[in-house]
Scaffold this active site. Sequence first.
Site, PDB file in Angstrom:
ATOM      1  N   ASP A  90     -10.480   2.835   4.018  1.00 18.89           N
ATOM      2  CA  ASP A  90     -11.137   1.332   4.313  1.00 18.89           C
ATOM      3  C   ASP A  90     -12.159   1.202   4.081  1.00 18.89           C
ATOM      4  O   ASP A  90     -13.242  -0.313   4.062  1.00 18.89           O
ATOM      5  CB  ASP A  90     -10.452   0.499   5.312  1.00 18.89           C
ATOM      6  CG  ASP A  90      -8.866  -0.061   5.089  1.00 18.89           C
ATOM      7  OD1 ASP A  90      -9.070  -0.612   4.612  1.00 18.89           O
ATOM      8  OD2 ASP A  90      -8.197  -0.276   6.189  1.00 18.89           O
TER       9      ASP A  90
ATOM     10  N   LYS B 276       0.992  -1.250   0.265  1.00 19.40           N
ATOM     11  CA  LYS B 276       0.075   0.192  -0.073  1.00 19.40           C
ATOM     12  C   LYS B 276       0.445   1.321  -0.368  1.00 19.40           C
ATOM     13  O   LYS B 276       0.891   1.946  -1.291  1.00 19.40           O
ATOM     14  CB  LYS B 276      -1.015   0.351   1.422  1.00 19.40           C
ATOM     15  CG  LYS B 276      -1.902  -1.200   0.820  1.00 19.40           C
ATOM     16  CD  LYS B 276      -2.416  -1.064   2.167  1.00 19.40           C
ATOM     17  CE  LYS B 276      -3.974  -2.247   2.761  1.00 19.40           C
ATOM     18  NZ  LYS B 276      -4.905  -2.877   3.184  1.00 19.40           N
TER      19      LYS B 276
ATOM     20  N   GLN C 160      -4.816  -1.718   9.747  1.00 12.76           N
ATOM     21  CA  GLN C 160      -4.782  -2.757   9.128  1.00 12.76           C
ATOM     22  C   GLN C 160      -5.066  -3.713   9.856  1.00 12.76           C
ATOM     23  O   GLN C 160      -4.818  -4.167  11.411  1.00 12.76           O
ATOM     24  CB  GLN C 160      -2.711  -3.395   9.479  1.00 12.76           C
ATOM     25  CG  GLN C 160      -2.709  -4.799   7.279  1.00 12.76           C
ATOM     26  CD  GLN C 160      -3.439  -4.978   6.707  1.00 12.76           C
ATOM     27  OE1 GLN C 160      -3.818  -3.538   6.016  1.00 12.76           O
ATOM     28  NE2 GLN C 160      -3.774  -5.832   5.980  1.00 12.76           N
TER      29      GLN C 160
HETATM   30  N1  GUN Z   1      -6.965  -7.545   6.679  1.00 11.27           N
HETATM   31  C1  GUN Z   1      -7.117  -7.475   5.582  1.00 11.27           C
HETATM   32  N2  GUN Z   1      -7.586  -6.918   4.415  1.00 11.27           N
HETATM   33  C2  GUN Z   1      -7.805  -5.484   4.983  1.00 11.27           C
HETATM   34  C3  GUN Z   1      -7.819  -4.353   4.167  1.00 11.27           C
HETATM   35  O1  GUN Z   1      -8.614  -3.767   3.574  1.00 11.27           O
HETATM   36  N3  GUN Z   1      -7.858  -3.181   4.885  1.00 11.27           N
HETATM   37  C4  GUN Z   1      -7.041  -3.383   6.450  1.00 11.27           C
HETATM   38  N4  GUN Z   1      -6.952  -2.286   6.907  1.00 11.27           N
HETATM   39  N5  GUN Z   1      -7.211  -4.664   6.942  1.00 11.27           N
HETATM   40  C5  GUN Z   1      -7.109  -4.964   5.920  1.00 11.27           C
END
Ligand code: GUN
Length: 295
Positions: free
Chosen positions: A119, A52, A96
């Site tokens: 998110d 990311k 995350q």
């Molecule tokens: N863990 C698995 N997928 C995601 C996501 O799209 N965003 C976040 N913040 N954590 C995750």
Amino acid sequence: MQVLDGKTVAHAVKQEIKEKLINFKKNGGKTPHLAAVLVGNDGASETYVASKIKNCEEIGFKSTLIRFEENVGEDELLHTITVLNENVDIDGILVQLPLPKHIKEEKVINLINPDKDVDGFHPSNVGRLVQGLPAFIAATPYGIMLMLKHYQIETTGKHAVVIGRSNIVGRPMSILLSQNMPYGNCTVTLCHSKTKNLKAMCLQADIIVAALGKPEFLTGDMVKENAIVIDVGINRVKDDSKKKGYHLVGDVKYDEVAPKCSYISPVPGGVGLMTIAALLLNTFNASVRNRKLID
Ligand code: GUN
């Protein structure tokens, strides 16, 4: 059979964002800024967050990575979210997941300013999504919608079976596919671990979204001819022949399922890349919105 190529679509989405960013800056907009919070040392989470951050750099966004040890206190994490909420230079915040067990994910997510919730996990954004109002949409389902749009896949009136009811993928996906809008208008069945006769459900599906997190779960005998199959799984399978010690497989047994499909997304090279593209789009939109709020 057409492969839904995440690399091509993600590249196209990122190009579009780059062009919008040039215009945005010409008109006085500032560089979008994403803050990513990572707790602990889970290998998969580290890989996702690193990707990311790298993608932010590539597209010309600012990013800040905030890391904590596994044993960080909930209060310290919540304080960090408050600081990020109040920092006008930060447009998007992501924490995350999963978080360590001693931290209540719900508490952390609920504290994120919904206007910075790139998110799309905050209840306010989920509620807005359910009501068909403008909202930040969770990056994986949003990425899948962008993929359907890119390939102009007709979904109206189709029966979609979504396997997996997580807040991150399955549930928002089921809502998006059922909405009265382009690339929606499906009749949706949301299946999960308690669903009876899942195979029979899948055999009725025109579209299957496999998001249950079980390696190669969906086999050829569960899919009807000409189905559209979207594989959300990213499972690490031990493999000593690889440098990393594992290889990735999806939730779909690709070799069996692909020959039956009209469209199928591969793993790797499918939905995973779209998730990042959708996150970047959310971050850009947050920045545009942030500017309007400040002006
Ligand atoms: N863990 C698995 N997928 C995601 C996501 O799209 N965003 C976040 N913040 N954590 C995750």
